[in-house]
Design an enzyme around this catalytic site. Structure first.
Site, PDB file in Angstrom:
ATOM      1  CD  GLU A  32      -3.087  -0.205   0.025  1.00  0.00           C
ATOM      2  OE1 GLU A  32      -3.192   0.269  -1.137  1.00  0.00           O
ATOM      3  OE2 GLU A  32      -3.620  -1.254   0.378  1.00  0.00           O
ATOM      4  CG  HIS A  33      -0.059   4.909   0.644  1.00  0.00           C
ATOM      5  ND1 HIS A  33      -0.462   6.110   0.094  1.00  0.00           N
ATOM      6  CD2 HIS A  33      -1.089   4.495   1.413  1.00  0.00           C
ATOM      7  CE1 HIS A  33      -1.673   6.419   0.533  1.00  0.00           C
ATOM      8  NE2 HIS A  33      -2.079   5.443   1.324  1.00  0.00           N
ATOM      9  CG  ASP A  35       0.486   2.913  -6.570  1.00  0.00           C
ATOM     10  OD1 ASP A  35       0.667   3.739  -5.644  1.00  0.00           O
ATOM     11  OD2 ASP A  35      -0.588   2.815  -7.197  1.00  0.00           O
ATOM     12  CG  LEU A 124     -13.807  -1.789  -2.164  1.00  0.00           C
ATOM     13  CD1 LEU A 124     -15.174  -2.449  -1.969  1.00  0.00           C
ATOM     14  CD2 LEU A 124     -12.695  -2.719  -1.666  1.00  0.00           C
ATOM     15  CG  ASP A 171      -6.325   1.931  -7.469  1.00  0.00           C
ATOM     16  OD1 ASP A 171      -5.695   1.106  -6.776  1.00  0.00           O
ATOM     17  OD2 ASP A 171      -6.816   2.986  -7.010  1.00  0.00           O
ATOM     18  CE1 TYR A 223      -2.953   7.743  -2.792  1.00  0.00           C
ATOM     19  CE2 TYR A 223      -2.193   9.418  -4.342  1.00  0.00           C
ATOM     20  CZ  TYR A 223      -2.335   8.088  -3.991  1.00  0.00           C
ATOM     21  OH  TYR A 223      -1.844   7.116  -4.826  1.00  0.00           O
TER      22      TYR A 223
HETATM   23  P1  ADP Z   1     -12.806   4.574  -5.333  1.00  0.00           P
HETATM   24  O1  ADP Z   1     -12.048   4.511  -6.611  1.00  0.00           O
HETATM   25  O2  ADP Z   1     -12.047   3.985  -4.188  1.00  0.00           O
HETATM   26  O3  ADP Z   1     -14.176   4.011  -5.421  1.00  0.00           O
HETATM   27  P2  ADP Z   1     -12.601   7.378  -5.871  1.00  0.00           P
HETATM   28  O4  ADP Z   1     -12.853   8.583  -5.044  1.00  0.00           O
HETATM   29  O5  ADP Z   1     -11.265   7.207  -6.475  1.00  0.00           O
HETATM   30  O6  ADP Z   1     -12.984   6.117  -4.960  1.00  0.00           O
HETATM   31  O7  ADP Z   1     -13.640   7.304  -7.045  1.00  0.00           O
HETATM   32  C1  ADP Z   1     -15.030   7.451  -6.800  1.00  0.00           C
HETATM   33  C2  ADP Z   1     -15.624   8.405  -7.819  1.00  0.00           C
HETATM   34  O8  ADP Z   1     -15.571   7.811  -9.129  1.00  0.00           O
HETATM   35  C3  ADP Z   1     -17.084   8.689  -7.588  1.00  0.00           C
HETATM   36  O9  ADP Z   1     -17.237   9.763  -6.681  1.00  0.00           O
HETATM   37  C4  ADP Z   1     -17.570   9.052  -8.978  1.00  0.00           C
HETATM   38  O10 ADP Z   1     -17.223  10.388  -9.304  1.00  0.00           O
HETATM   39  C5  ADP Z   1     -16.728   8.152  -9.867  1.00  0.00           C
HETATM   40  N1  ADP Z   1     -17.415   6.896 -10.191  1.00  0.00           N
HETATM   41  C6  ADP Z   1     -17.007   5.644  -9.924  1.00  0.00           C
HETATM   42  N2  ADP Z   1     -17.880   4.734 -10.397  1.00  0.00           N
HETATM   43  C7  ADP Z   1     -18.873   5.411 -10.994  1.00  0.00           C
HETATM   44  C8  ADP Z   1     -20.091   5.045 -11.693  1.00  0.00           C
HETATM   45  N3  ADP Z   1     -20.450   3.784 -11.857  1.00  0.00           N
HETATM   46  N4  ADP Z   1     -20.851   6.043 -12.167  1.00  0.00           N
HETATM   47  C9  ADP Z   1     -20.515   7.333 -12.006  1.00  0.00           C
HETATM   48  N5  ADP Z   1     -19.415   7.736 -11.375  1.00  0.00           N
HETATM   49  C10 ADP Z   1     -18.579   6.808 -10.865  1.00  0.00           C
HETATM   50 MG    MG Z   2     -10.233   5.510  -7.041  1.00  0.00          MG
END
Ligand code: ADP
Ligand code: MG
Length: 381
Positions: A32-33, A35, A124, A171, A223
């Site tokens: 973790e952290h 990459d 995730l 990721d 981050y």
């Molecule tokens: P993680 O990648 O851990 O889920 P992030 O903050 O990196 O968290 O990404 C989440 C963001 O990605 C959401 O707030 C949204 O803007 C976008 N996102 C992810 N999946 C979708 C989806 N299926 N539809 C619309 N936006 C999405």
């Molecule tokens: Mg993300």
């Protein structure tokens, strides 16, 4: 799910999509952290995916809808796209069009319909799943012929430069390149990868994912600051990246560093070591030996890197106390999810123990599921 993707596409865009592509979320087993320090990671893809139904458009526009979006259709011309032009969730998929064009690929417009069961903002990697599913769709719609790692780099560029999140490459590589039944051992400097078979069930184990459903706001700025701290430390040590600091040189290096940077370096160096140890144990079939490594990794993230939080710390503590072999937060931190390695018979007791610990602490009920190593981005229809 796939019929639904087709009918949802029809409802928004009229007519059928040319295909449906899926890309998974991930959990990182260890690393973790590391990459963005040119180090090592070991993620698995989740069975949860983001699906993108897609069809070419010949007018240079992108029309885009997501079931998890804001309820509106994004309609934008590719001409004149630049970082900052698109805000909100659609920056992730639109960023992929931009990054492909920037890299010199002849990509035109498209109608896209997005649906996902990857929990968003839960550590995730729903963002990488969205980017990678979009990239996989465009790769085929426009016959670009890009490999999975090439698509991952495009997706990362979209997130770094277009969305503005300075994430490393784990990721996107996990979402693009993972395979069924294996963890992805990745050297983030060379992008050399090895698929390490991981059949937890056959060995009598399960991997629990505990989504704490919290995302603390300080995460985004923190981050970037942590990444900058690691880069500064490497510079002070005269290294290209912290990956180049061997464990035997750690003690001497720590003495040369300012107080605020030393713990960051200690985490990165010991974490790379934990990835190496994990790989050795997996190659030797010693899955139970992973437990203490996971828990040590969590302690390092909590005490040295300081990216855990009360919810993830409590989930780890409760899981281990209830008999998990080991547990750690996974993903960038400041909330998100915890993984726990448990014996097959301990799934419910450990999940219950975490829920029971969360209630009196006043934390929201966590979402708990078991994860099996699943496939990376692919065409599903
Ligand atoms: P993680 O990648 O851990 O889920 P992030 O903050 O990196 O968290 O990404 C989440 C963001 O990605 C959401 O707030 C949204 O803007 C976008 N996102 C992810 N999946 C979708 C989806 N299926 N539809 C619309 N936006 C999405
Ligand atoms: Mg993300």
């Amino acid at each position: 799910m796939i019929d639904e993707a087709v009918s949802d596409f029809e409802a928004v865009h009229g007519g059928r999509p040319a295909g449906v592509w899926a890309a998974p979320g991930r959990v990182n087993l260890i690393g973790e952290h590391t990459d963005y320090n040119d180090g090592f990671v070991l993620p698995i893809a989740l069975p949860h995916t983001t699906r993108v139904g897609a069809r070419r458009r010949e007018d240079g526009r992108v029309r885009l809808y997501s079931s998890q979006g804001d309820g509106t259709i994004t309609d934008i011309a590719l001409d004149g796209l630049a970082p900052g032009v698109v805000a909100g969730w659609s920056a992730y998929p639109v960023g992929v069009f931009w990054a492909l064009a920037e890299a010199g690929h002849a990509v035109g417009g498209a109608d896209l319909f997005v649906d996902s069961d990857v929990p968003s903002g839960a550590g995730l990697s729903s963002s990488a799943a969205l980017e990678c599913a979009t990239a996989a769709a465009l790769n085929e719609l426009y016959g670009l012929g890009l490999s999975a790692p090439e698509l991952a780099l495009i997706a990362q560029r979209a997130e770094n430069a277009f969305v503005g999140v300075p994430c490393g490459v784990m990721d996107q590589m996990a979402s693009a390149c993972c395979t069924d039944g294996a963890a992805l051992f990745l050297d983030t400097r060379t992008l050399e990868q090895r698929h390490v078979p991981l059949d937890l069930e056959a060995a009598g184990f399960r991997l629990l994912v505990i989504d704490t459903r919290v995302k603390h706001d300080l995460g985004d700025g923190a981050y970037a600051a942590l990444r900058a701290g690691c880069e500064r430390a490497a510079e002070l040590l005269g290294l290209d990246a912290l990956r180049d600091l061997p464990a035997v040189g750690l003690a001497a290096a720590l003495e040369r560093l300012p107080e605020e940077l030393a713990p960051l370096v200690r985490h990165v160096v010991t974490e790379n070591q934990r990835v190496a140890e994990t790989i050795e144990h997996l190659d030797g079939g010693r899955i139970a030996a992973l437990g203490p490594i996971l828990t040590a990794g969590h302690a390092s993230l909590r005490d040295d890197f300081r990216v855990s939080c009360a919810e993830t710390d409590l989930a780890v503590e409760a899981a281990v106390a209830a008999g998990a072999l080991g547990a750690r937060m996974t993903g960038g931190g400041f909330g998100g999810s915890v993984i726990a390695l448990v014996g097959a018979a301990e799934v419910e007791p450990v999940a219950d123990a975490v829920r029971s610990a969360f209630r009196p602490a006043g934390f929201a009920e966590p979402v708990v599921f078991t994860a099996v190593p699943s496939a990376g981005a692919r065409r599903v229809a």
